[in-house]
Design a protein around this motif. Structure first.
Motif, short mmCIF file in Angstrom:
data_model
loop_
_atom_site.label_atom_id
_atom_site.label_comp_id
_atom_site.label_asym_id
_atom_site.label_seq_id
_atom_site.Cartn_x
_atom_site.Cartn_y
_atom_site.Cartn_z
N ARG A 108 60.41 74.20 134.54
CA ARG A 108 61.47 75.22 134.56
C ARG A 108 62.62 74.85 133.64
O ARG A 108 63.17 75.70 132.94
CB ARG A 108 61.97 75.42 135.98
CG ARG A 108 61.05 76.24 136.84
CD ARG A 108 61.72 76.71 138.11
NE ARG A 108 62.13 75.62 138.97
CZ ARG A 108 61.41 75.16 139.99
NH1 ARG A 108 60.25 75.70 140.25
NH2 ARG A 108 61.85 74.17 140.72
N ALA A 109 63.00 73.56 133.62
CA ALA A 109 64.09 73.13 132.75
C ALA A 109 63.71 73.30 131.28
O ALA A 109 64.52 73.77 130.47
CB ALA A 109 64.45 71.68 133.05
N THR A 110 62.48 72.92 130.93
CA THR A 110 62.04 73.04 129.54
C THR A 110 61.98 74.50 129.11
O THR A 110 62.43 74.86 128.02
CB THR A 110 60.64 72.39 129.38
OG1 THR A 110 60.73 71.03 129.79
CG2 THR A 110 60.16 72.47 127.94
N MET A 111 61.42 75.35 129.97
CA MET A 111 61.34 76.77 129.62
C MET A 111 62.72 77.39 129.52
O MET A 111 62.96 78.25 128.67
CB MET A 111 60.50 77.52 130.66
CG MET A 111 59.02 77.21 130.57
SD MET A 111 58.30 77.50 128.95
CE MET A 111 58.43 79.26 128.81
N SER A 112 63.64 76.96 130.37
CA SER A 112 65.00 77.49 130.31
C SER A 112 65.67 77.12 128.99
O SER A 112 66.31 77.97 128.35
CB SER A 112 65.81 76.95 131.49
OG SER A 112 67.14 77.38 131.40
N ARG A 113 65.51 75.87 128.57
CA ARG A 113 66.08 75.46 127.28
C ARG A 113 65.44 76.22 126.13
O ARG A 113 66.12 76.71 125.22
CB ARG A 113 65.89 73.95 127.07
CG ARG A 113 66.83 73.10 127.88
CD ARG A 113 66.82 71.64 127.41
NE ARG A 113 65.48 71.09 127.32
CZ ARG A 113 64.86 70.43 128.30
NH1 ARG A 113 65.46 70.27 129.46
NH2 ARG A 113 63.65 69.94 128.13
N TYR A 114 64.12 76.33 126.15
CA TYR A 114 63.40 77.01 125.08
C TYR A 114 63.80 78.48 124.99
O TYR A 114 64.11 79.00 123.91
CB TYR A 114 61.89 76.89 125.29
CG TYR A 114 61.07 77.69 124.32
CD1 TYR A 114 60.95 77.30 123.00
CD2 TYR A 114 60.44 78.86 124.72
CE1 TYR A 114 60.20 78.05 122.10
CE2 TYR A 114 59.70 79.61 123.83
CZ TYR A 114 59.58 79.20 122.53
OH TYR A 114 58.86 79.94 121.64
N LEU A 115 63.81 79.16 126.13
CA LEU A 115 64.16 80.59 126.12
C LEU A 115 65.63 80.79 125.76
O LEU A 115 65.99 81.80 125.16
CB LEU A 115 63.84 81.22 127.47
CG LEU A 115 62.34 81.31 127.79
CD1 LEU A 115 62.14 81.84 129.19
CD2 LEU A 115 61.62 82.16 126.78
N GLY A 116 66.49 79.83 126.10
CA GLY A 116 67.88 79.91 125.68
C GLY A 116 68.01 79.85 124.17
O GLY A 116 68.78 80.59 123.56
N ARG A 135 66.70 83.11 122.72
CA ARG A 135 67.70 84.15 122.91
C ARG A 135 68.82 84.02 121.88
O ARG A 135 69.27 85.01 121.30
CB ARG A 135 68.28 84.07 124.32
CG ARG A 135 69.26 85.19 124.63
CD ARG A 135 70.03 84.95 125.90
NE ARG A 135 70.83 83.75 125.72
CZ ARG A 135 70.93 82.78 126.61
NH1 ARG A 135 70.29 82.84 127.74
NH2 ARG A 135 71.66 81.72 126.37
#
Length: 112
Positions: free
Chosen positions: A52-60, A63
């Protein structure tokens, strides 16, 4: 013995309905057991937390790259360049686009 043409289909349909409800009940029991196991665990799986942390950074980052024109600092910079160069406005826009293209390339190079 008399013939009863409706008894066979009636028993078959009754059997099918009963089987349907039994299998539905089994499926819902499995889902309920799995859900209660997840709730009782209480602690997140470390791999799920990292994912979840990795996907959050990547999607940020995605974006930020996709919606770069909505950032206020970019809008202010474009306004300043337009005010400074009345005739060379197209050149300033082209330079800004090339700069952003470089940022996008650098972003995706990080994943190669």
């Amino acid at each position: 013995l008399g013939r009863r043409p409706y008894l066979g289909p009636l028993l078959f349909i009754t059997f099918e309905v009963v089987c349907y409800f039994v299998f539905l009940n089994m499926f819902l029991a499995i889902l309920n057991k799995s859900y209660s196991d997840v709730l009782d665990k209480g602690v997140d799986d470390p791999m799920a937390v990292e994912f979840r942390a990795t996907m959050s950074r990547y999607l940020g980052r995605v974006r930020d790259v996709v919606f770069f024109w909505r950032r206020n600092d970019d809008l202010d910079r474009f306004k300043e360049e337009e005010d400074g160069e009345e005739e060379g406005g197209e050149d300033a826009m082209e330079r800004a686009m090339q700069e952003k293209a470089g940022e996008v390339d650098a972003f995706f190079d990080a994943f190669d």
